[in-house]
Motif scaffolding. Structure first.
Motif, PDB file in Angstrom:
ATOM      1  N   HIS A   1       0.884  -1.169   0.000  1.00  0.00           N
ATOM      2  CA  HIS A   1       0.000   0.000   0.000  1.00  0.00           C
ATOM      3  C   HIS A   1       0.917   1.214   0.000  1.00  0.00           C
ATOM      4  O   HIS A   1       1.466   1.593   1.032  1.00  0.00           O
ATOM      5  N   LEU A   2       1.106   1.821  -1.177  1.00  0.00           N
ATOM      6  CA  LEU A   2       2.091   2.881  -1.343  1.00  0.00           C
ATOM      7  C   LEU A   2       1.403   4.229  -1.510  1.00  0.00           C
ATOM      8  O   LEU A   2       0.541   4.392  -2.373  1.00  0.00           O
ATOM      9  N   VAL A   3       1.802   5.164  -0.670  1.00  0.00           N
ATOM     10  CA  VAL A   3       1.323   6.541  -0.762  1.00  0.00           C
ATOM     11  C   VAL A   3       2.482   7.344  -1.351  1.00  0.00           C
ATOM     12  O   VAL A   3       3.445   7.671  -0.659  1.00  0.00           O
ATOM     13  N   VAL A   4       2.401   7.630  -2.655  1.00  0.00           N
ATOM     14  CA  VAL A   4       3.517   8.224  -3.385  1.00  0.00           C
ATOM     15  C   VAL A   4       3.403   9.743  -3.321  1.00  0.00           C
ATOM     16  O   VAL A   4       2.447  10.335  -3.838  1.00  0.00           O
ATOM     17  N   ILE A   5       4.395  10.359  -2.687  1.00  0.00           N
ATOM     18  CA  ILE A   5       4.420  11.809  -2.502  1.00  0.00           C
ATOM     19  C   ILE A   5       5.244  12.428  -3.629  1.00  0.00           C
ATOM     20  O   ILE A   5       6.371  11.984  -3.893  1.00  0.00           O
ATOM     21  N   PRO A   6       4.749  13.473  -4.302  1.00  0.00           N
ATOM     22  CA  PRO A   6       5.442  14.021  -5.479  1.00  0.00           C
ATOM     23  C   PRO A   6       6.625  14.919  -5.113  1.00  0.00           C
ATOM     24  O   PRO A   6       6.638  16.123  -5.388  1.00  0.00           O
ATOM     25  N   VAL A   7       7.634  14.313  -4.490  1.00  0.00           N
ATOM     26  CA  VAL A   7       8.878  15.022  -4.188  1.00  0.00           C
ATOM     27  C   VAL A   7      10.057  14.093  -4.476  1.00  0.00           C
ATOM     28  O   VAL A   7       9.915  12.864  -4.467  1.00  0.00           O
ATOM     29  N   LEU A   8      11.202  14.695  -4.750  1.00  0.00           N
ATOM     30  CA  LEU A   8      12.466  13.977  -4.858  1.00  0.00           C
ATOM     31  C   LEU A   8      13.305  14.332  -3.643  1.00  0.00           C
ATOM     32  O   LEU A   8      13.471  15.511  -3.321  1.00  0.00           O
ATOM     33  N   ILE A   9      13.876  13.323  -2.977  1.00  0.00           N
ATOM     34  CA  ILE A   9      14.661  13.559  -1.778  1.00  0.00           C
ATOM     35  C   ILE A   9      16.155  13.491  -2.077  1.00  0.00           C
ATOM     36  O   ILE A   9      16.935  14.297  -1.600  1.00  0.00           O
ATOM     37  N   GLY A  10      16.556  12.525  -2.862  1.00  0.00           N
ATOM     38  CA  GLY A  10      17.952  12.439  -3.274  1.00  0.00           C
ATOM     39  C   GLY A  10      18.848  11.629  -2.362  1.00  0.00           C
ATOM     40  O   GLY A  10      19.930  11.213  -2.770  1.00  0.00           O
TER      41      GLY A  10
ATOM     42  N   VAL B   1      -4.373  -3.216  -7.842  1.00  0.00           N
ATOM     43  CA  VAL B   1      -5.765  -3.596  -7.591  1.00  0.00           C
ATOM     44  C   VAL B   1      -6.640  -2.402  -7.216  1.00  0.00           C
ATOM     45  O   VAL B   1      -7.865  -2.499  -7.264  1.00  0.00           O
ATOM     46  N   ALA B   2      -6.012  -1.271  -6.859  1.00  0.00           N
ATOM     47  CA  ALA B   2      -6.777  -0.062  -6.559  1.00  0.00           C
ATOM     48  C   ALA B   2      -5.831   1.123  -6.609  1.00  0.00           C
ATOM     49  O   ALA B   2      -4.652   1.009  -6.278  1.00  0.00           O
ATOM     50  N   SER B   3      -6.358   2.281  -7.052  1.00  0.00           N
ATOM     51  CA  SER B   3      -5.515   3.477  -7.088  1.00  0.00           C
ATOM     52  C   SER B   3      -6.384   4.718  -7.027  1.00  0.00           C
ATOM     53  O   SER B   3      -7.573   4.688  -7.357  1.00  0.00           O
ATOM     54  N   ALA B   4      -5.779   5.812  -6.586  1.00  0.00           N
ATOM     55  CA  ALA B   4      -6.475   7.097  -6.513  1.00  0.00           C
ATOM     56  C   ALA B   4      -5.431   8.195  -6.494  1.00  0.00           C
ATOM     57  O   ALA B   4      -4.309   8.002  -6.020  1.00  0.00           O
ATOM     58  N   THR B   5      -5.810   9.346  -7.014  1.00  0.00           N
ATOM     59  CA  THR B   5      -4.947  10.518  -6.973  1.00  0.00           C
ATOM     60  C   THR B   5      -5.677  11.613  -6.212  1.00  0.00           C
ATOM     61  O   THR B   5      -6.849  11.910  -6.498  1.00  0.00           O
ATOM     62  N   THR B   6      -5.013  12.225  -5.251  1.00  0.00           N
ATOM     63  CA  THR B   6      -5.648  13.240  -4.420  1.00  0.00           C
ATOM     64  C   THR B   6      -5.400  14.635  -5.000  1.00  0.00           C
ATOM     65  O   THR B   6      -4.570  14.824  -5.888  1.00  0.00           O
ATOM     66  N   ARG B   7      -6.100  15.603  -4.461  1.00  0.00           N
ATOM     67  CA  ARG B   7      -5.948  16.992  -4.924  1.00  0.00           C
ATOM     68  C   ARG B   7      -4.529  17.508  -4.701  1.00  0.00           C
ATOM     69  O   ARG B   7      -4.072  18.394  -5.421  1.00  0.00           O
ATOM     70  N   SER B   8      -3.835  16.971  -3.704  1.00  0.00           N
ATOM     71  CA  SER B   8      -2.470  17.423  -3.423  1.00  0.00           C
ATOM     72  C   SER B   8      -1.419  16.724  -4.277  1.00  0.00           C
ATOM     73  O   SER B   8      -0.218  16.933  -4.092  1.00  0.00           O
ATOM     74  N   GLY B   9      -1.871  15.900  -5.221  1.00  0.00           N
ATOM     75  CA  GLY B   9      -0.949  15.237  -6.131  1.00  0.00           C
ATOM     76  C   GLY B   9      -0.394  13.925  -5.631  1.00  0.00           C
ATOM     77  O   GLY B   9       0.507  13.349  -6.245  1.00  0.00           O
ATOM     78  N   VAL B  10      -0.918  13.430  -4.529  1.00  0.00           N
ATOM     79  CA  VAL B  10      -0.483  12.147  -3.988  1.00  0.00           C
ATOM     80  C   VAL B  10      -1.178  11.011  -4.740  1.00  0.00           C
ATOM     81  O   VAL B  10      -2.385  11.074  -4.996  1.00  0.00           O
ATOM     82  N   VAL B  11      -0.417  10.001  -5.103  1.00  0.00           N
ATOM     83  CA  VAL B  11      -0.967   8.815  -5.760  1.00  0.00           C
ATOM     84  C   VAL B  11      -0.942   7.666  -4.759  1.00  0.00           C
ATOM     85  O   VAL B  11       0.117   7.295  -4.252  1.00  0.00           O
ATOM     86  N   VAL B  12      -2.110   7.123  -4.473  1.00  0.00           N
ATOM     87  CA  VAL B  12      -2.238   6.008  -3.536  1.00  0.00           C
ATOM     88  C   VAL B  12      -2.501   4.746  -4.344  1.00  0.00           C
ATOM     89  O   VAL B  12      -3.482   4.679  -5.106  1.00  0.00           O
ATOM     90  N   GLY B  13      -1.635   3.776  -4.205  1.00  0.00           N
ATOM     91  CA  GLY B  13      -1.786   2.534  -4.959  1.00  0.00           C
ATOM     92  C   GLY B  13      -1.742   1.318  -4.066  1.00  0.00           C
ATOM     93  O   GLY B  13      -0.960   1.262  -3.105  1.00  0.00           O
ATOM     94  N   ARG B  14      -2.591   0.367  -4.366  1.00  0.00           N
ATOM     95  CA  ARG B  14      -2.606  -0.904  -3.645  1.00  0.00           C
ATOM     96  C   ARG B  14      -2.237  -2.007  -4.632  1.00  0.00           C
ATOM     97  O   ARG B  14      -2.874  -2.149  -5.685  1.00  0.00           O
ATOM     98  N   TYR B  15      -1.194  -2.764  -4.314  1.00  0.00           N
ATOM     99  CA  TYR B  15      -0.647  -3.761  -5.219  1.00  0.00           C
ATOM    100  C   TYR B  15      -0.671  -5.134  -4.553  1.00  0.00           C
ATOM    101  O   TYR B  15      -0.303  -5.263  -3.383  1.00  0.00           O
ATOM    102  N   ALA B  16      -1.060  -6.144  -5.304  1.00  0.00           N
ATOM    103  CA  ALA B  16      -1.130  -7.504  -4.780  1.00  0.00           C
ATOM    104  C   ALA B  16      -0.100  -8.387  -5.483  1.00  0.00           C
ATOM    105  O   ALA B  16       0.074  -8.308  -6.710  1.00  0.00           O
TER     106      ALA B  16
END
Length: 208
Positions: A149-158, A176-191
């Motif tokens: 269950h990955l909450v992908v934040i749109p930043v590069l840390i380096g 198996v499921a995904s959504a994009t929030t207003r703040s640009g976060v992509v939430v993905g569920r992978y099996a």
């Protein structure tokens, strides 16, 4: 067989170190703690609450256990995440701890991979792993992770600790499921979906 799910806030370049605050984890001189916080809006929180509601148990490494045990017992009774985590069984993988005091917590015996494999055979629902970066590497190495269950934040840390580090082995996952929030976060569920398959692409292959 119980499902084991690894949940993580992760940057675009794969960093998972200290997403929640400047002093969460300064290992290696990490100076970017709290990088996920500006992007955690009501939508992200709602999805985190929904994911947490599925948990039937927590599996934690020593460091994350100590952080959680020092903070989550302070949560109010109406906190949907805190109340859930305080109530469910918690299993702790550690070579150094001799006891655990957070309610409903148990130290795993022996090697972590063997203990988790046996735990997955027990009765119960979804086992969730949060934080616990070193433990996650062990779980990946031994192919014990069923879902991500990955909450992908749109930043590069380096720099910093990566989710997919030295323990990662080839594996295929289905989204198996995904959504994009207003703040640009992509939430993905992978099996977990078996072994990687391979192919070739290019004009010389006819697949172009």
């Amino acid at each position: 067989m119980r499902t084991l799910m690894v949940a993580a806030f992760i940057s675009l370049d794969g960093v998972v170190q200290a997403p929640g605050g400047p002093d969460e984890d300064r290992d290696g001189g990490f100076e970017h703690g709290g990088w996920a916080v500006p992007h955690i809006d009501d939508e992200v929180l709602a999805r985190a609450i929904g994911s947490t509601a599925r948990a039937d148990a927590l599996l934690l490494g020593r460091r994350t256990y100590e952080e959680f045990a020092a903070t989550w017992p302070l949560a109010s009774a109406d906190d949907p995440i805190g109340s859930k985590w305080n109530a469910v069984p918690k299993y702790v993988a550690s070579r150094t701890l001799t006891s655990v005091s957070w309610q409903n917590s148990t130290l795993l015996d022996g090697e972590a991979a063997d203990a988790v494999a046996e735990l997955k055979k027990s009765d119960g629902g979804e086992i969730q792993v949060h934080g616990s970066g070193q433990l996650v590497q062990t779980l990946l190495t031994h192919d014990l992770v069923d879902e991500l269950h990955l909450v992908v934040i749109p930043v590069l840390i380096g720099s910093g600790k990566r989710l997919f580090g030295s323990g990662t082995v080839p594996a295929r996952f289905d989204l198996v499921a995904s959504a994009t929030t207003r703040s640009g976060v992509v939430v993905g569920r992978y099996a977990r979906a078996g072994a990687i398959t391979y192919g070739a692409l290019g004009p010389e292959t006819g697949n172009w």
